[in-house]
Design a protein around this motif. Structure first.
Motif, mmCIF file in Angstrom:
data_model
loop_
_atom_site.group_PDB
_atom_site.id
_atom_site.type_symbol
_atom_site.label_atom_id
_atom_site.label_comp_id
_atom_site.label_asym_id
_atom_site.label_seq_id
_atom_site.Cartn_x
_atom_site.Cartn_y
_atom_site.Cartn_z
ATOM 1 N N PHE A 1 0.845 -1.204 0.000
ATOM 2 C CA PHE A 1 0.000 0.000 0.000
ATOM 3 C C PHE A 1 0.881 1.256 0.000
ATOM 4 C CE2 PHE A 1 -2.770 3.078 2.334
ATOM 5 C CZ PHE A 1 -3.857 3.063 1.471
ATOM 6 N N GLY B 1 -9.367 -6.228 6.889
ATOM 7 C CA GLY B 1 -8.676 -6.060 5.594
ATOM 8 C C GLY B 1 -8.065 -7.374 5.168
ATOM 9 N N ALA B 2 -8.842 -8.469 5.394
ATOM 10 C CA ALA B 2 -8.242 -9.804 5.335
ATOM 11 C C ALA B 2 -7.771 -10.215 3.952
ATOM 12 C CB ALA B 2 -9.219 -10.832 5.890
ATOM 13 N N THR B 3 -8.304 -9.620 2.896
ATOM 14 C CA THR B 3 -7.802 -10.019 1.570
ATOM 15 C C THR B 3 -6.590 -9.201 1.143
ATOM 16 O OG1 THR B 3 -9.153 -8.486 0.276
ATOM 17 C CG2 THR B 3 -10.153 -10.640 0.790
ATOM 18 N N VAL C 1 -1.135 -7.457 4.188
ATOM 19 C CA VAL C 1 -0.907 -7.769 5.608
ATOM 20 C C VAL C 1 -1.991 -8.728 6.097
ATOM 21 C CG1 VAL C 1 -0.812 -6.833 7.954
ATOM 22 C CG2 VAL C 1 0.193 -5.522 6.065
ATOM 23 N N VAL D 1 -5.888 -3.511 10.224
ATOM 24 C CA VAL D 1 -5.142 -2.700 9.247
ATOM 25 C C VAL D 1 -5.916 -1.450 8.858
ATOM 26 C CG1 VAL D 1 -4.087 -4.778 8.236
ATOM 27 C CG2 VAL D 1 -6.083 -3.769 7.136
ATOM 28 N N ALA D 2 -7.129 -1.282 9.426
ATOM 29 C CA ALA D 2 -8.042 -0.264 8.903
ATOM 30 C C ALA D 2 -8.042 1.049 9.675
ATOM 31 C CB ALA D 2 -9.457 -0.842 8.847
ATOM 32 N N THR E 1 -13.889 1.014 11.761
ATOM 33 C CA THR E 1 -13.628 -0.419 11.956
ATOM 34 C C THR E 1 -12.932 -0.647 13.287
ATOM 35 O OG1 THR E 1 -13.461 -0.775 9.585
ATOM 36 C CG2 THR E 1 -12.410 -2.424 10.978
ATOM 37 N N GLY F 1 -2.331 -0.402 10.653
ATOM 38 C CA GLY F 1 -2.636 0.318 9.410
ATOM 39 C C GLY F 1 -3.729 1.350 9.531
ATOM 40 N N VAL G 1 1.919 -1.397 16.198
ATOM 41 C CA VAL G 1 2.943 -2.202 15.518
ATOM 42 C C VAL G 1 3.602 -1.377 14.414
ATOM 43 C CG1 VAL G 1 3.343 -4.231 14.069
ATOM 44 C CG2 VAL G 1 1.797 -4.370 16.031
ATOM 45 N N VAL H 1 8.813 -0.620 10.445
ATOM 46 C CA VAL H 1 9.731 0.189 9.624
ATOM 47 C C VAL H 1 11.002 0.558 10.392
ATOM 48 C CG1 VAL H 1 9.941 2.328 8.291
ATOM 49 C CG2 VAL H 1 7.752 1.107 8.356
ATOM 50 N N ILE I 1 -4.442 -1.047 -5.909
ATOM 51 C CA ILE I 1 -3.968 -1.134 -4.520
ATOM 52 C C ILE I 1 -4.419 0.092 -3.748
ATOM 53 C CG2 ILE I 1 -1.894 -1.105 -3.069
ATOM 54 C CD1 ILE I 1 -0.610 -2.979 -5.041
HETATM 55 N N1 LIG Z 1 2.810 -0.333 10.727
HETATM 56 C C1 LIG Z 1 3.590 -0.786 9.769
HETATM 57 O O1 LIG Z 1 4.804 -0.936 9.916
HETATM 58 C C2 LIG Z 1 2.958 -1.185 8.474
HETATM 59 C C3 LIG Z 1 3.586 -2.098 7.604
HETATM 60 C C4 LIG Z 1 2.896 -2.523 6.442
HETATM 61 C C5 LIG Z 1 1.637 -1.994 6.171
HETATM 62 N N2 LIG Z 1 1.097 -1.075 7.015
HETATM 63 C C6 LIG Z 1 -0.214 -0.501 6.764
HETATM 64 O O2 LIG Z 1 -1.169 -1.556 6.847
HETATM 65 C C7 LIG Z 1 -2.259 -1.256 5.987
HETATM 66 C C8 LIG Z 1 -2.481 -2.448 5.042
HETATM 67 O O3 LIG Z 1 -1.372 -2.547 4.164
HETATM 68 P P1 LIG Z 1 -1.412 -3.601 2.971
HETATM 69 O O4 LIG Z 1 -0.121 -3.493 2.269
HETATM 70 O O5 LIG Z 1 -1.901 -4.916 3.470
HETATM 71 O O6 LIG Z 1 -2.562 -2.944 2.049
HETATM 72 P P2 LIG Z 1 -3.457 -3.638 0.943
HETATM 73 O O7 LIG Z 1 -2.793 -4.837 0.397
HETATM 74 O O8 LIG Z 1 -3.874 -2.548 0.039
HETATM 75 O O9 LIG Z 1 -4.726 -4.160 1.767
HETATM 76 C C9 LIG Z 1 -5.590 -3.330 2.458
HETATM 77 C C10 LIG Z 1 -6.948 -4.035 2.608
HETATM 78 O O10 LIG Z 1 -7.754 -3.269 3.515
HETATM 79 C C11 LIG Z 1 -9.113 -3.416 3.169
HETATM 80 N N3 LIG Z 1 -9.687 -2.077 3.002
HETATM 81 C C12 LIG Z 1 -9.493 -1.209 1.978
HETATM 82 N N4 LIG Z 1 -10.176 -0.068 2.176
HETATM 83 C C13 LIG Z 1 -10.792 -0.218 3.368
HETATM 84 C C14 LIG Z 1 -11.661 0.621 4.128
HETATM 85 N N5 LIG Z 1 -12.025 1.820 3.696
HETATM 86 N N6 LIG Z 1 -12.118 0.167 5.305
HETATM 87 C C15 LIG Z 1 -11.751 -1.052 5.771
HETATM 88 N N7 LIG Z 1 -10.928 -1.899 5.096
HETATM 89 C C16 LIG Z 1 -10.479 -1.482 3.901
HETATM 90 C C17 LIG Z 1 -9.154 -4.226 1.879
HETATM 91 O O11 LIG Z 1 -9.342 -5.591 2.249
HETATM 92 P P3 LIG Z 1 -10.823 -6.269 2.322
HETATM 93 O O12 LIG Z 1 -11.484 -5.926 1.031
HETATM 94 O O13 LIG Z 1 -10.538 -7.719 2.501
HETATM 95 O O14 LIG Z 1 -11.538 -5.650 3.492
HETATM 96 C C18 LIG Z 1 -7.763 -4.066 1.325
HETATM 97 O O15 LIG Z 1 -7.431 -5.142 0.479
HETATM 98 C C19 LIG Z 1 -1.897 0.056 5.277
HETATM 99 O O16 LIG Z 1 -2.479 1.135 5.976
HETATM 100 C C20 LIG Z 1 -0.388 0.108 5.400
HETATM 101 O O17 LIG Z 1 0.096 1.430 5.328
HETATM 102 C C21 LIG Z 1 1.729 -0.666 8.147
#
Ligand SMILES: NC(=O)c1ccc[n+]([C@@H]2O[C@H](COP(=O)([O-])OP(=O)(O)OC[C@H]3O[C@@H](n4cnc5c(N)ncnc54)[C@H](OP(=O)(O)O)[C@@H]3O)[C@@H](O)[C@H]2O)c1
Length: 336
Positions: free
Chosen positions: A46, A159-161, A164, A225-226, A230, A248, A272, A275, A317
């Motif tokens: 993302f 955000g299970a699909t 993360v 992750v949301a 949520t 997230g 968590v 980075v 994405i």
């Molecule tokens: N803290 C850290 O170190 C760290 C590291 C990596 C990622 N992150 C963060 O973790 C999050 C997820 O990253 P990712 O790479 O897994 O992203 P991703 O692959 O784009 O997946 C995010 C998923 O969240 C769900 N989603 C999207 N819009 C939403 C909404 N408005 N409300 C609720 N759920 C929604 C969708 O899944 P569904 O359709 O299945 O609901 C989407 O596939 C991001 O915010 C990213 O910045 C943080």
């Protein structure tokens, strides 16, 4: 063989916004780094989509080579800890933010950002997991540290699909937990069950802006992750003593909450970060991954793409439309 040029995803700021393309760059144009690494695999996250769309919270200076993770081979090292030919993994810190990242076939980074790839894990397998896997692993470690056990009940993943989310579902199931997967994609129930979810819940169930400070105790723990509404609703449904690992903000960086779940049920909200944590903490998660004995579900979570395919995936994405995780094969022959 000395590598002098390489291919990279390249983001430029234009009058109309930001453009992306695959360009040839010179290794000599990379800023000096202690390690010069030939990237064999990266993954799409993302944050990469944010960087590529010109989000200045992620990347301030353009033109830019994104990619927040990389697995590859050291071409040269000015530090005694690493030698030419070492297989390494680099995730986080400034990689792909304002430092040329893993969506280029060569990177130059400080040695302190790299870990030697553990035995038992290939470069490709490491990026099947990538930053998403590292983050899911760190979330699970925090929950385990709080004493979570499988007999405590279901563990929710939101955000299970996503990257993360799907790897968190897979890892939790591998570790023997019963996983409830929340998703906005009703078509992906079979996929989520195939990677280890026992129950699939519609994302809408967590989007109600109700004013109740507590709801029925439902989950032993959660990985969120949301953020946003949520997270507010998840906190109200955690069983007494349980924890939520939050990593997230795909819905929102803000959330609304009362103190009641914390002071009446003693629940914990665990932040968590994958980075900026010390590299030794990253190393210990990668070491655990090297002991996983079944990568078949990880293969089905991942779609392997080439660097040339990356521009076509960024928009989906950003809109949360992607399913699973993208492994980027950085070789010239990939996708040919
Ligand atoms: N803290 C850290 O170190 C760290 C590291 C990596 C990622 N992150 C963060 O973790 C999050 C997820 O990253 P990712 O790479 O897994 O992203 P991703 O692959 O784009 O997946 C995010 C998923 O969240 C769900 N989603 C999207 N819009 C939403 C909404 N408005 N409300 C609720 N759920 C929604 C969708 O899944 P569904 O359709 O299945 O609901 C989407 O596939 C991001 O915010 C990213 O910045 C943080």
């Amino acid at each position: 063989m000395t590598i002098t040029t390489y291919k990279s995803l390249w983001i430029e700021e234009t009058e109309d916004g930001f453009s992306n393309s695959i360009v040839e760059r010179n290794v000599a144009d990379l800023p000096a780094g202690e390690l010069i690494i030939q990237v064999h695999y990266s993954s799409l996250n993302f944050k990469d989509a944010l960087s590529a769309s010109g989000n200045k919270g992620v990347t301030r200076q353009f033109p830019h080579q994104p990619g927040i993770d990389a697995a590859g081979v050291v071409l040269s090292s000015s530090q005694s800890d690493f030698s030419e030919g070492d297989e390494v993994i680099v995730t986080g810190y400034d990689l792909g933010m304002n430092t040329a990242g893993g969506l280029g076939q060569v990177i130059a980074v400080p040695a302190a950002w790299a870990i030697k790839k553990p035995e038992g894990l290939s470069l490709r397998e490491s990026m099947l997991l990538g930053t998403a896997g590292l983050t899911a692993g760190l979330c699970i470690n925090k929950l385990l540290k709080m004493g979570l056990k499988s007999e405590h009940g279901d563990v929710l993943v939101t955000g299970a699909t996503g990257g993360v989310g799907s790897i968190a579902v897979f890892l939790l199931a591998q570790y023997g937990f019963t996983v409830a997967a929340s998703t906005g994609k009703s078509t992906q129930t079979d996929f989520l069950k195939s990677i280890g979810a026992s129950d699939v819940i519609a994302r809408d169930e967590f989007s109600d802006a109700n004013k109740k400070p507590l709801l029925k105790e439902r989950f032993a723990a959660a990985i969120d992750v949301a953020g946003g509404q949520t997270l507010s609703n998840v906190l109200k449904q955690i069983k007494a003593g349980g924890s939520v690992a939050i990593c997230g903000l795909v819905e929102s960086p803000r959330y609304d909450a009362t103190v009641l779940p914390f002071i009446l049920r003693g629940i914990n909200l665990l932040g968590v970060d994958s980075v900026e944590i010390p590299v030794a903490k990253k190393q210990s998660v990668w070491q655990t991954f090297a002991q996983l004995n079944d990568y078949s579900a990880l293969e089905s979570i991942n779609t392997e793409i080439s660097l040339n395919d990356v521009p076509g995936k960024l928009d989906a994405i950003l809109k949360g439309e992607g399913t699973g995780h993208y492994l980027v094969n950085m070789s010239d022959d990939a996708g040919a």
